[in-house]
Structure formats: structure tokens, C-alpha cells
Design a protein around this motif. Structure first.
Motif, short mmCIF file in Angstrom:
data_model
loop_
_atom_site.label_atom_id
_atom_site.label_comp_id
_atom_site.label_asym_id
_atom_site.label_seq_id
_atom_site.Cartn_x
_atom_site.Cartn_y
_atom_site.Cartn_z
N ASN A 158 6.19 15.88 3.43
CA ASN A 158 6.49 17.60 3.50
C ASN A 158 6.94 17.61 5.03
N SER A 159 8.47 18.41 5.06
CA SER A 159 8.67 18.78 6.11
C SER A 159 9.59 17.33 6.79
N ASN A 160 10.00 15.98 6.36
CA ASN A 160 10.47 15.12 6.38
C ASN A 160 9.22 13.88 7.37
N VAL A 161 8.04 14.64 7.24
CA VAL A 161 6.03 13.88 7.81
C VAL A 161 6.21 13.03 6.42
N ALA A 162 5.62 11.92 6.49
CA ALA A 162 5.97 11.41 4.65
C ALA A 162 4.08 10.83 5.34
N GLY A 163 3.45 11.04 3.93
CA GLY A 163 2.41 10.18 3.51
C GLY A 163 1.52 9.32 2.41
N ILE A 164 0.66 8.92 2.29
CA ILE A 164 0.14 8.79 0.91
C ILE A 164 -1.22 8.74 0.88
N MET A 210 1.81 -5.67 3.40
CA MET A 210 2.00 -4.40 3.63
C MET A 210 1.78 -4.65 5.24
N HIS A 211 0.05 -4.34 4.67
CA HIS A 211 -0.57 -5.24 7.10
C HIS A 211 0.21 -5.84 8.12
N LEU A 212 0.94 -6.96 6.97
CA LEU A 212 2.00 -7.75 7.90
C LEU A 212 2.94 -7.02 9.23
N LEU A 213 3.52 -5.87 7.55
CA LEU A 213 4.50 -4.86 8.22
C LEU A 213 4.44 -4.09 8.88
N GLY A 214 2.80 -3.77 8.74
CA GLY A 214 2.53 -2.84 9.83
C GLY A 214 2.20 -1.15 9.29
N ALA A 215 1.73 -1.03 7.91
CA ALA A 215 1.29 -0.21 6.60
C ALA A 215 -0.08 0.28 7.54
N THR A 216 -0.48 1.02 7.74
CA THR A 216 -2.06 1.82 7.33
C THR A 216 -1.69 2.52 5.72
N GLN A 217 -0.80 2.93 5.56
CA GLN A 217 -0.94 3.18 3.81
C GLN A 217 -0.07 2.61 3.17
N VAL A 262 6.51 -1.04 -3.46
CA VAL A 262 5.49 -0.61 -2.75
C VAL A 262 6.18 0.04 -1.90
N VAL A 263 5.81 1.34 -1.07
CA VAL A 263 6.15 2.03 0.27
C VAL A 263 5.17 1.96 0.98
N GLY A 264 4.95 1.89 2.30
CA GLY A 264 4.39 1.70 3.25
C GLY A 264 4.42 3.17 4.19
N VAL A 265 3.53 2.95 4.39
CA VAL A 265 4.01 4.47 6.33
C VAL A 265 2.95 3.80 7.15
N THR A 266 3.79 3.77 8.12
CA THR A 266 2.86 3.05 9.09
C THR A 266 2.21 4.13 10.41
N ALA A 267 1.51 3.73 11.53
CA ALA A 267 0.48 4.43 11.84
C ALA A 267 1.69 5.52 13.03
N ASP A 268 2.83 5.16 13.03
CA ASP A 268 3.61 5.98 14.15
C ASP A 268 4.96 7.15 13.35
N GLY A 269 3.93 6.66 11.94
CA GLY A 269 4.83 7.78 10.89
C GLY A 269 6.43 7.29 10.01
N ARG A 270 6.54 5.36 10.62
CA ARG A 270 7.80 4.97 9.91
C ARG A 270 7.98 4.64 7.80
N VAL A 271 8.06 5.27 7.86
CA VAL A 271 8.23 4.72 6.47
C VAL A 271 9.19 3.30 5.64
N LEU A 272 7.83 2.14 4.35
CA LEU A 272 8.60 1.13 4.82
C LEU A 272 8.73 1.30 3.10
N PHE A 273 9.81 0.59 2.84
CA PHE A 273 9.95 0.49 1.23
C PHE A 273 10.15 -1.15 0.73
N VAL A 274 9.42 -1.94 0.09
CA VAL A 274 9.53 -2.86 -0.51
C VAL A 274 9.50 -3.69 -1.89
N THR A 275 10.89 -4.26 -1.62
CA THR A 275 10.81 -4.81 -3.64
C THR A 275 10.27 -6.10 -3.32
#
Length: 172
Positions: free
Chosen positions: A33-39, A120-127, A86-99
Motif C-alpha cells: 500500500n503506497s509503497n509500504v510492504a507487509g505480510i 529468513m531470520h538470518l536475513l533479518g526478516a520479521t515477516q 519466499v518474500v520477507g519484510v524486515t523491521a525497517d520495511g525492506r523487502v527481501l525476495f529469496v529463491t
């Protein structure tokens, strides 16, 4: 994909209904939503369709929500190592795409969903949300092409044969 999809406020795919024993496959949504990602957690495609978000991709299983691992179903889909996207989102809002590559003996075995949670935890994802797996797991980057080893029928470690899929996550 078997999941509900909404793009720019327009519902473009209602998703399919699975038998009760496959509930884990559509229990999360990636929203933008308006360039803010979430799960978010959902019960199914119908619940995803009721969300107010502008952009939605319903998938599963849901891996991490609010930095807490989500219980994984005790089924081969979750327990056995497979290629994964997998898609992940970090606490600071960065989006991670991992294959994660897999099904290539002595090269890449893939991951279970529990292993994917750990990564995903190791990469900093909180979602984190599993998107798809198997021969559908493909990462394409503009000007580089496919950057993983696709295990689709006809593919080898050095030869990519892409699978036709119903939906993608596209970033520009």
C-alpha cells in the motif's frame, strides 16, 4: 498460483479452493500500500478478498509474523526439502525476495519450510511468506535474466526451462 490476487485495487484472481487438508497453502498475504510492504495472516482466499489493501498476493504457508515463527503443517509440502521462493519484510520495511534452488543431486537440495524460517531470520526478516516452490521457483532480474537454477521439467543445472505460472511478484 492458487491464491487471491489484487493489483492496484482491482481483484484479478479469486484463487482456488482447496480441501481442508491444504489450508496451509493460502494462509498469508503479501500486501503493498503506497509503497509500504507487509505480510498478514488470513484463513483463506475469501478472507484475503475482504482485506482493504491495494495490492495483495495470497500464498502460503505463512512462515514468520511479527518476528514469531508460525506453526508449519506436518505434511510433505512443508517437511521435505524443495526449491522455494519466499518474500520477507524486515523491521525497517525492506523487502527481501529469496529463491532457494533444489532437486539437483550433489548441488542443491532445497529447504523445508522450517529451514526457510531460519534463513529468513538470518536475513533479518520479521515477516515472511512462502510464495511457491518446485519448478515454479524462478528469480528473474532485468538485464540479467533468470538468476537461479530452475528445476522444471527439461531443466538441468546449466540449462533453464521456465515454467508457465499464473502469477508473479513484479518489482520495478
Amino acid at each position: 498460483s492458487s491464491g487471491f490476487v489484487r493489483i492496484d485495487g482491482k481483484d484479478v484472481c479469486a484463487g482456488t479452493k482447496y480441501a481442508d487438508n491444504r489450508y496451509y497453502q493460502n494462509n498469508g498475504v503479501f500486501v503493498l500500500n503506497s509503497n509500504v510492504a507487509g505480510i498478514k495472516a488470513v484463513e483463506n482466499n475469501a478472507a484475503a478478498a475482504k482485506l482493504p489493501d491495494e495490492n495483495i498476493q495470497c500464498c502460503g504457508p505463512l512462515l514468520i509474523l511479527n518476528d514469531v515463527d508460525q506453526q508449519q503443517a506436518d505434511v510433505d509440502h512443508c517437511n521435505i526439502e524443495h526449491p522455494r521462493t519466499v518474500v520477507g519484510v524486515t523491521a525497517d520495511g525492506r523487502v527481501l525476495f529469496v529463491t532457494v534452488d533444489g532437486r539437483f543431486e550433489n548441488k542443491a537440495i532445497g529447504m523445508s519450510t522450517t529451514m526457510l524460517q531460519e534463513l529468513m531470520h538470518l536475513l533479518g526478516a520479521t515477516q515472511a511468506l512462502n510464495l511457491d516452490g518446485g519448478g515454479s521457483s524462478t528469480m528473474y532480474i532485468k538485464d540479467r535474466g533468470v538468476v537461479n537454477h530452475v528445476c522444471n521439467s527439461g531443466s538441468t543445472w546449466d540449462k533453464v526451462v521456465e515454467r508457465k505460472v499464473a502469477s508473479i511478484l513484479y518489482v520495478k
